[in-house]
Design a protein around this motif. Structure first.
Motif, mmCIF file in Angstrom:
data_model
loop_
_atom_site.group_PDB
_atom_site.id
_atom_site.type_symbol
_atom_site.label_atom_id
_atom_site.label_comp_id
_atom_site.label_asym_id
_atom_site.label_seq_id
_atom_site.Cartn_x
_atom_site.Cartn_y
_atom_site.Cartn_z
ATOM 1 N N ALA A 141 0.742 -1.075 0.043
ATOM 2 C CA ALA A 141 -0.226 -0.152 0.015
ATOM 3 C C ALA A 141 0.647 1.355 0.066
ATOM 4 C CB ALA A 141 -0.863 -0.065 1.169
ATOM 5 N N THR A 142 1.776 1.357 -0.969
ATOM 6 C CA THR A 142 2.500 2.611 -1.080
ATOM 7 C C THR A 142 2.668 3.060 -2.737
ATOM 8 O OG1 THR A 142 4.600 1.157 -1.696
ATOM 9 C CG2 THR A 142 4.170 1.892 0.683
ATOM 10 N N VAL A 143 2.763 4.404 -2.928
ATOM 11 C CA VAL A 143 2.726 4.682 -3.995
ATOM 12 C C VAL A 143 3.509 3.829 -5.154
ATOM 13 C CG1 VAL A 143 3.517 6.783 -5.659
ATOM 14 C CG2 VAL A 143 2.507 7.209 -3.443
ATOM 15 N N GLU A 144 4.737 3.390 -4.846
ATOM 16 C CA GLU A 144 5.499 2.799 -5.741
ATOM 17 C C GLU A 144 5.331 1.245 -6.222
ATOM 18 O OE1 GLU A 144 8.146 5.903 -3.574
ATOM 19 O OE2 GLU A 144 6.572 4.456 -2.946
ATOM 20 N N ALA A 145 4.405 0.627 -5.123
ATOM 21 C CA ALA A 145 4.083 -0.609 -5.272
ATOM 22 C C ALA A 145 3.584 -0.719 -6.704
ATOM 23 C CB ALA A 145 3.118 -1.026 -4.220
ATOM 24 N N PRO A 146 4.175 -1.920 -7.473
ATOM 25 C CA PRO A 146 3.519 -2.075 -8.802
ATOM 26 C C PRO A 146 2.372 -2.807 -9.148
ATOM 27 C CG PRO A 146 5.498 -3.377 -8.601
ATOM 28 C CD PRO A 146 5.222 -2.871 -7.173
ATOM 29 N N ILE A 147 1.524 -2.296 -8.268
ATOM 30 C CA ILE A 147 0.097 -3.019 -8.373
ATOM 31 C C ILE A 147 -1.081 -1.927 -8.635
ATOM 32 C CG2 ILE A 147 0.643 -5.225 -6.773
ATOM 33 C CD1 ILE A 147 -0.493 -3.702 -4.324
ATOM 34 N N HIS A 148 -2.204 -2.373 -8.985
ATOM 35 C CA HIS A 148 -3.217 -1.528 -9.345
ATOM 36 C C HIS A 148 -3.626 -0.806 -8.065
ATOM 37 C CE1 HIS A 148 -7.188 -0.173 -10.775
ATOM 38 N NE2 HIS A 148 -6.689 -0.303 -12.219
ATOM 39 N N ASP A 149 -4.220 0.563 -8.237
ATOM 40 C CA ASP A 149 -4.739 1.175 -7.155
ATOM 41 C C ASP A 149 -5.888 0.659 -6.638
ATOM 42 O OD1 ASP A 149 -3.004 3.021 -7.699
ATOM 43 O OD2 ASP A 149 -4.135 4.542 -8.572
#
Length: 326
Positions: A206-214
Protein backbone atom coordinates in the motif's frame (compact mmCIF):
# COMPACT_ATOMS: atom_id res chain seq x y z
CA UNK A 1 17.50 10.13 13.66
CA UNK A 2 18.50 6.58 12.69
CA UNK A 3 18.41 3.38 14.74
CA UNK A 4 21.67 1.43 14.83
CA UNK A 5 21.28 -2.34 15.17
CA UNK A 6 23.16 -5.42 14.04
CA UNK A 7 20.81 -5.50 11.04
CA UNK A 8 21.67 -1.98 9.88
CA UNK A 9 25.37 -2.69 10.31
CA UNK A 10 25.39 -6.10 8.61
CA UNK A 11 23.19 -5.06 5.67
CA UNK A 12 24.72 -1.57 5.47
CA UNK A 13 21.35 0.18 5.52
CA UNK A 14 20.21 3.34 7.27
CA UNK A 15 17.05 2.02 8.92
CA UNK A 16 16.25 -1.48 10.31
CA UNK A 17 13.37 -1.98 7.87
CA UNK A 18 13.36 -4.69 5.19
CA UNK A 19 10.84 -5.15 2.39
CA UNK A 20 9.78 -8.77 2.16
CA UNK A 21 10.08 -10.63 -1.11
CA UNK A 22 6.62 -10.64 -2.70
CA UNK A 23 5.58 -12.50 -5.84
CA UNK A 24 4.66 -10.10 -8.67
CA UNK A 25 5.38 -7.11 -6.39
CA UNK A 26 9.14 -7.30 -5.74
CA UNK A 27 10.22 -5.51 -8.90
CA UNK A 28 12.96 -2.95 -9.50
CA UNK A 29 10.50 -0.13 -8.84
CA UNK A 30 9.50 -1.50 -5.45
CA UNK A 31 12.97 -2.55 -4.30
CA UNK A 32 14.71 0.66 -5.36
CA UNK A 33 12.07 2.84 -3.68
CA UNK A 34 12.56 1.06 -0.35
CA UNK A 35 16.35 1.13 -0.62
CA UNK A 36 16.39 4.81 -1.59
CA UNK A 37 14.29 5.51 1.51
CA UNK A 38 16.94 3.91 3.73
CA UNK A 39 15.55 0.38 4.10
CA UNK A 40 16.49 -2.79 2.25
CA UNK A 41 14.48 -3.35 -0.91
CA UNK A 42 14.04 -6.88 -2.20
CA UNK A 43 13.65 -8.04 -5.81
CA UNK A 44 11.66 -11.28 -6.06
CA UNK A 45 13.60 -13.68 -8.27
CA UNK A 46 10.72 -15.91 -9.37
CA UNK A 47 8.61 -12.94 -10.44
CA UNK A 48 10.94 -12.93 -13.43
CA UNK A 49 10.17 -15.61 -16.04
CA UNK A 50 13.78 -16.71 -16.47
CA UNK A 51 17.24 -16.35 -14.90
CA UNK A 52 18.23 -14.05 -17.77
CA UNK A 53 15.29 -11.76 -17.02
CA UNK A 54 16.36 -11.75 -13.37
CA UNK A 55 19.81 -10.58 -14.45
CA UNK A 56 18.15 -7.72 -16.32
CA UNK A 57 15.93 -6.86 -13.33
CA UNK A 58 18.95 -6.74 -11.02
CA UNK A 59 20.69 -4.35 -13.40
CA UNK A 60 17.52 -2.29 -13.71
CA UNK A 61 17.32 -2.04 -9.92
CA UNK A 62 20.97 -1.01 -9.72
CA UNK A 63 20.28 1.76 -12.26
CA UNK A 64 17.53 3.08 -9.95
CA UNK A 65 19.40 3.04 -6.64
CA UNK A 66 22.99 3.28 -5.46
CA UNK A 67 22.05 1.78 -2.09
CA UNK A 68 22.06 -1.89 -1.02
CA UNK A 69 19.21 -4.13 -2.12
CA UNK A 70 18.60 -7.87 -2.00
CA UNK A 71 16.90 -10.65 -3.93
CA UNK A 72 14.33 -13.15 -2.65
CA UNK A 73 14.63 -16.83 -3.55
CA UNK A 74 11.76 -19.02 -2.38
CA UNK A 75 11.92 -22.76 -3.04
CA UNK A 76 8.36 -23.99 -3.53
CA UNK A 77 7.08 -27.57 -3.33
CA UNK A 78 5.96 -27.95 -6.94
CA UNK A 79 5.87 -30.55 -9.69
CA UNK A 80 7.45 -28.39 -12.39
CA UNK A 81 10.16 -26.60 -10.45
CA UNK A 82 12.03 -23.59 -11.85
CA UNK A 83 15.76 -23.95 -12.37
CA UNK A 84 16.58 -22.62 -8.91
CA UNK A 85 20.32 -23.02 -9.33
CA UNK A 86 20.26 -20.98 -12.55
CA UNK A 87 18.35 -18.22 -10.74
CA UNK A 88 20.90 -18.36 -7.92
CA UNK A 89 23.71 -18.05 -10.45
CA UNK A 90 22.02 -14.95 -11.89
CA UNK A 91 22.06 -13.47 -8.39
CA UNK A 92 25.75 -14.26 -8.02
CA UNK A 93 26.55 -12.84 -11.45
CA UNK A 94 24.60 -9.69 -10.59
CA UNK A 95 26.82 -8.96 -7.59
CA UNK A 96 23.91 -9.01 -5.13
CA UNK A 97 25.15 -9.17 -1.53
CA UNK A 98 21.95 -10.07 0.35
CA UNK A 99 19.50 -12.88 -0.44
CA UNK A 100 16.26 -13.54 1.40
CA UNK A 101 15.29 -17.22 1.28
CA UNK A 102 12.24 -19.24 2.25
CA UNK A 103 10.60 -22.53 1.46
CA UNK A 104 11.38 -26.23 1.67
CA UNK A 105 14.59 -27.77 3.09
CA UNK A 106 15.85 -27.94 -0.51
CA UNK A 107 16.72 -24.25 -0.10
CA UNK A 108 19.90 -25.40 1.67
CA UNK A 109 21.35 -26.25 -1.75
CA UNK A 110 20.89 -22.61 -2.70
CA UNK A 111 22.67 -21.51 0.50
CA UNK A 112 25.62 -23.72 -0.43
CA UNK A 113 25.73 -22.11 -3.85
CA UNK A 114 25.54 -18.53 -2.56
CA UNK A 115 27.67 -18.55 0.59
CA UNK A 116 31.11 -18.95 -1.07
CA UNK A 117 30.50 -15.61 -2.79
CA UNK A 118 30.15 -13.70 0.48
CA UNK A 119 26.40 -13.29 0.10
CA UNK A 120 24.48 -12.72 3.33
CA UNK A 121 21.56 -15.14 3.75
CA UNK A 122 18.40 -13.82 5.38
CA UNK A 123 16.12 -16.81 5.98
CA UNK A 124 12.39 -16.66 6.74
CA UNK A 125 11.03 -19.08 9.36
CA UNK A 126 7.64 -19.57 11.01
CA UNK A 127 8.84 -21.63 13.97
CA UNK A 128 11.60 -21.39 16.57
CA UNK A 129 12.85 -24.89 15.77
CA UNK A 130 13.28 -23.95 12.12
CA UNK A 131 15.15 -20.77 13.10
CA UNK A 132 17.56 -22.75 15.30
CA UNK A 133 18.14 -25.25 12.49
CA UNK A 134 18.81 -22.48 9.96
CA UNK A 135 21.27 -20.79 12.32
CA UNK A 136 23.15 -24.07 12.73
CA UNK A 137 23.26 -24.39 8.94
CA UNK A 138 25.06 -21.04 8.69
CA UNK A 139 22.53 -18.42 7.65
CA UNK A 140 23.32 -14.85 8.68
CA UNK A 141 19.91 -13.44 9.64
CA UNK A 142 16.61 -15.00 10.70
CA UNK A 143 13.31 -13.41 9.68
CA UNK A 144 10.77 -14.85 12.09
CA UNK A 145 7.22 -14.77 10.67
CA UNK A 146 4.36 -14.60 13.15
CA UNK A 147 0.83 -15.90 12.63
CA UNK A 148 -0.29 -12.38 11.61
CA UNK A 149 1.71 -12.39 8.38
CA UNK A 150 0.46 -12.55 4.81
CA UNK A 151 1.45 -15.52 2.70
CA UNK A 152 2.35 -18.71 4.54
CA UNK A 153 2.32 -18.38 8.36
CA UNK A 154 3.04 -22.04 9.00
CA UNK A 155 0.85 -24.46 10.93
CA UNK A 156 1.68 -23.60 14.57
CA UNK A 157 -0.43 -20.40 14.83
CA UNK A 158 1.99 -18.61 17.17
CA UNK A 159 1.57 -14.80 17.12
CA UNK A 160 4.54 -12.47 17.07
CA UNK A 161 4.18 -11.39 20.69
CA UNK A 162 5.24 -14.91 21.70
CA UNK A 163 7.16 -16.12 18.65
CA UNK A 164 9.64 -13.22 18.46
CA UNK A 165 10.96 -13.38 22.06
CA UNK A 166 10.82 -17.19 22.00
CA UNK A 167 13.07 -17.16 18.93
CA UNK A 168 15.29 -14.44 20.44
CA UNK A 169 15.88 -16.69 23.45
CA UNK A 170 17.28 -19.44 21.21
CA UNK A 171 18.93 -17.65 18.27
CA UNK A 172 22.21 -15.76 18.54
CA UNK A 173 22.39 -14.25 15.03
CA UNK A 174 20.48 -11.04 14.18
CA UNK A 175 16.74 -11.45 13.75
CA UNK A 176 14.04 -9.57 11.87
CA UNK A 177 10.45 -9.58 13.11
CA UNK A 178 7.85 -10.19 10.42
CA UNK A 179 4.07 -10.30 10.41
CA UNK A 180 1.86 -7.44 11.58
CA UNK A 181 4.35 -4.57 11.24
CA UNK A 182 3.43 -1.28 9.65
CA UNK A 183 4.25 1.67 11.91
CA UNK A 184 6.63 3.01 14.54
CA UNK A 185 4.82 1.24 17.37
CA UNK A 186 5.56 -2.07 15.70
CA UNK A 187 9.24 -1.23 15.26
CA UNK A 188 9.63 -0.33 18.94
CA UNK A 189 7.77 -3.50 19.93
CA UNK A 190 9.98 -5.66 17.71
CA UNK A 191 13.16 -4.15 19.15
CA UNK A 192 11.78 -4.63 22.67
CA UNK A 193 10.99 -8.29 21.97
CA UNK A 194 14.53 -9.06 20.87
CA UNK A 195 14.51 -8.44 17.12
CA UNK A 196 17.00 -6.12 15.40
CA UNK A 197 14.54 -4.76 12.85
CA UNK A 198 11.30 -5.45 11.00
CA UNK A 199 10.29 -7.04 7.72
CA UNK A 200 7.17 -5.61 6.03
CA UNK A 201 5.25 -6.98 3.08
CA UNK A 202 1.60 -5.96 3.10
CA UNK A 203 2.40 -2.43 4.30
CA UNK A 204 4.75 -1.86 1.37
CA UNK A 205 2.02 -3.05 -1.02
CA UNK A 206 0.00 0.00 0.00
CA UNK A 207 2.57 2.54 -1.20
CA UNK A 208 2.74 4.78 -4.25
CA UNK A 209 5.63 2.83 -5.79
CA UNK A 210 4.18 -0.68 -5.36
CA UNK A 211 3.65 -2.02 -8.91
CA UNK A 212 0.04 -3.05 -8.33
CA UNK A 213 -3.30 -1.53 -9.30
CA UNK A 214 -4.78 1.24 -7.17
CA UNK A 215 -7.91 -0.86 -6.55
CA UNK A 216 -5.80 -3.45 -4.74
CA UNK A 217 -4.00 -0.80 -2.73
CA UNK A 218 -7.36 0.63 -1.71
CA UNK A 219 -8.48 -2.83 -0.60
CA UNK A 220 -5.62 -2.87 1.90
CA UNK A 221 -6.85 0.48 3.25
CA UNK A 222 -10.51 -0.56 3.33
CA UNK A 223 -9.93 -3.92 5.05
CA UNK A 224 -9.46 -3.89 8.80
CA UNK A 225 -7.61 -6.28 11.11
CA UNK A 226 -10.27 -8.91 10.37
CA UNK A 227 -9.82 -8.49 6.64
CA UNK A 228 -8.00 -11.72 5.84
CA UNK A 229 -8.73 -15.42 5.55
CA UNK A 230 -6.65 -18.51 6.17
CA UNK A 231 -6.95 -20.95 3.28
CA UNK A 232 -5.37 -24.33 2.44
CA UNK A 233 -5.42 -25.46 6.07
CA UNK A 234 -6.89 -28.74 4.77
CA UNK A 235 -3.66 -29.36 2.89
CA UNK A 236 -1.18 -28.37 5.64
CA UNK A 237 -0.11 -25.43 3.47
CA UNK A 238 -1.90 -22.57 5.24
CA UNK A 239 -1.96 -19.22 3.45
CA UNK A 240 -3.33 -15.84 4.54
CA UNK A 241 -5.08 -13.81 1.84
CA UNK A 242 -7.13 -10.62 1.76
CA UNK A 243 -10.86 -10.69 2.37
CA UNK A 244 -12.83 -10.43 -0.86
CA UNK A 245 -15.77 -12.14 -2.56
CA UNK A 246 -13.35 -14.56 -4.21
CA UNK A 247 -11.53 -15.51 -1.02
CA UNK A 248 -14.88 -15.93 0.73
CA UNK A 249 -15.85 -18.39 -2.00
CA UNK A 250 -12.54 -20.24 -1.57
CA UNK A 251 -13.22 -20.58 2.15
CA UNK A 252 -16.77 -21.81 1.47
CA UNK A 253 -15.63 -24.47 -1.00
CA UNK A 254 -12.79 -25.71 1.18
CA UNK A 255 -15.16 -26.03 4.15
CA UNK A 256 -17.07 -28.77 2.32
CA UNK A 257 -16.45 -32.38 3.36
CA UNK A 258 -13.78 -34.07 1.25
CA UNK A 259 -12.75 -30.76 -0.37
CA UNK A 260 -9.72 -31.02 -2.66
CA UNK A 261 -7.43 -28.44 -4.23
CA UNK A 262 -9.08 -28.89 -7.62
CA UNK A 263 -12.24 -27.37 -6.13
CA UNK A 264 -10.53 -23.96 -5.91
CA UNK A 265 -7.71 -24.18 -8.42
CA UNK A 266 -9.13 -21.61 -10.83
CA UNK A 267 -9.75 -19.13 -8.02
CA UNK A 268 -6.28 -19.31 -6.46
CA UNK A 269 -4.09 -19.81 -9.55
CA UNK A 270 -0.97 -17.66 -9.66
CA UNK A 271 -1.92 -16.36 -13.10
CA UNK A 272 -5.27 -15.19 -11.70
CA UNK A 273 -3.55 -13.39 -8.82
CA UNK A 274 -1.15 -11.70 -11.21
CA UNK A 275 -4.05 -10.50 -13.36
CA UNK A 276 -5.77 -9.14 -10.25
CA UNK A 277 -2.70 -7.10 -9.28
CA UNK A 278 -2.33 -5.74 -12.82
CA UNK A 279 -5.97 -4.95 -13.63
CA UNK A 280 -7.39 -4.19 -10.19
CA UNK A 281 -10.29 -6.57 -10.87
CA UNK A 282 -10.74 -8.21 -7.48
CA UNK A 283 -12.99 -10.86 -9.01
CA UNK A 284 -10.05 -12.42 -10.86
CA UNK A 285 -8.34 -14.18 -7.95
CA UNK A 286 -6.97 -13.79 -4.43
CA UNK A 287 -4.31 -11.43 -3.11
CA UNK A 288 -1.87 -11.82 -0.22
CA UNK A 289 -2.69 -9.70 2.82
CA UNK A 290 -1.78 -9.75 6.51
CA UNK A 291 -3.62 -8.67 9.64
CA UNK A 292 -1.65 -5.42 9.48
CA UNK A 293 -4.36 -4.16 7.13
CA UNK A 294 -6.00 -2.89 10.32
CA UNK A 295 -3.12 -0.40 10.66
CA UNK A 296 -3.08 0.76 7.03
CA UNK A 297 -4.95 4.03 6.54
CA UNK A 298 -3.18 5.67 3.60
CA UNK A 299 -1.00 5.06 0.54
CA UNK A 300 2.22 7.07 1.04
CA UNK A 301 5.49 6.94 -0.84
CA UNK A 302 8.07 4.53 0.57
CA UNK A 303 10.14 7.51 1.69
CA UNK A 304 7.24 9.04 3.62
CA UNK A 305 6.32 5.67 5.14
CA UNK A 306 9.82 4.83 6.36
CA UNK A 307 10.50 8.36 7.61
CA UNK A 308 7.22 8.25 9.50
CA UNK A 309 7.94 4.87 11.08
CA UNK A 310 11.36 6.03 12.28
CA UNK A 311 9.98 9.34 13.59
CA UNK A 312 7.14 7.56 15.42
CA UNK A 313 9.52 5.03 16.95
CA UNK A 314 11.89 7.74 18.15
CA UNK A 315 9.00 9.73 19.66
CA UNK A 316 7.71 6.67 21.50
CA UNK A 317 11.11 5.84 22.99
CA UNK A 318 12.08 9.41 23.89
CA UNK A 319 8.61 10.49 24.92
CA UNK A 320 6.09 7.97 26.18
CA UNK A 321 8.45 5.20 27.33
CA UNK A 322 10.99 7.48 28.94
CA UNK A 323 8.18 9.33 30.65
CA UNK A 324 6.95 6.11 32.24
CA UNK A 325 10.19 5.67 34.17
CA UNK A 326 9.79 6.81 37.76
Amino acid sequence: MAFKTRITEMLEIEHPIVQGGMMNVGTAEMASAVSNAGGLGIVTALTQPSPEKLREEIERTRSMTSKPFGVNMTVFPTINSPDYKAYAQAIIDGGVKVVETAGTPAVREIWEQLKPHGIKILHKCTAVRHAVSAEKAGVDVISIDGFECAGHPGEDDIPGLILIPAAADKVKIPMLASGGFGDGRGLVAALSLGAEGINMGTRFCATVEAPIHDNVKQAYVDNDERGSFLIFRNFKNTARVGRSEVSEEVVRRLAQPDAVFEDVRELVAGTAGKELLETGDLSKGVFWAGMVQGLIHDIPTCQVLIDRIIAEAEAIIKGRLQGLLA
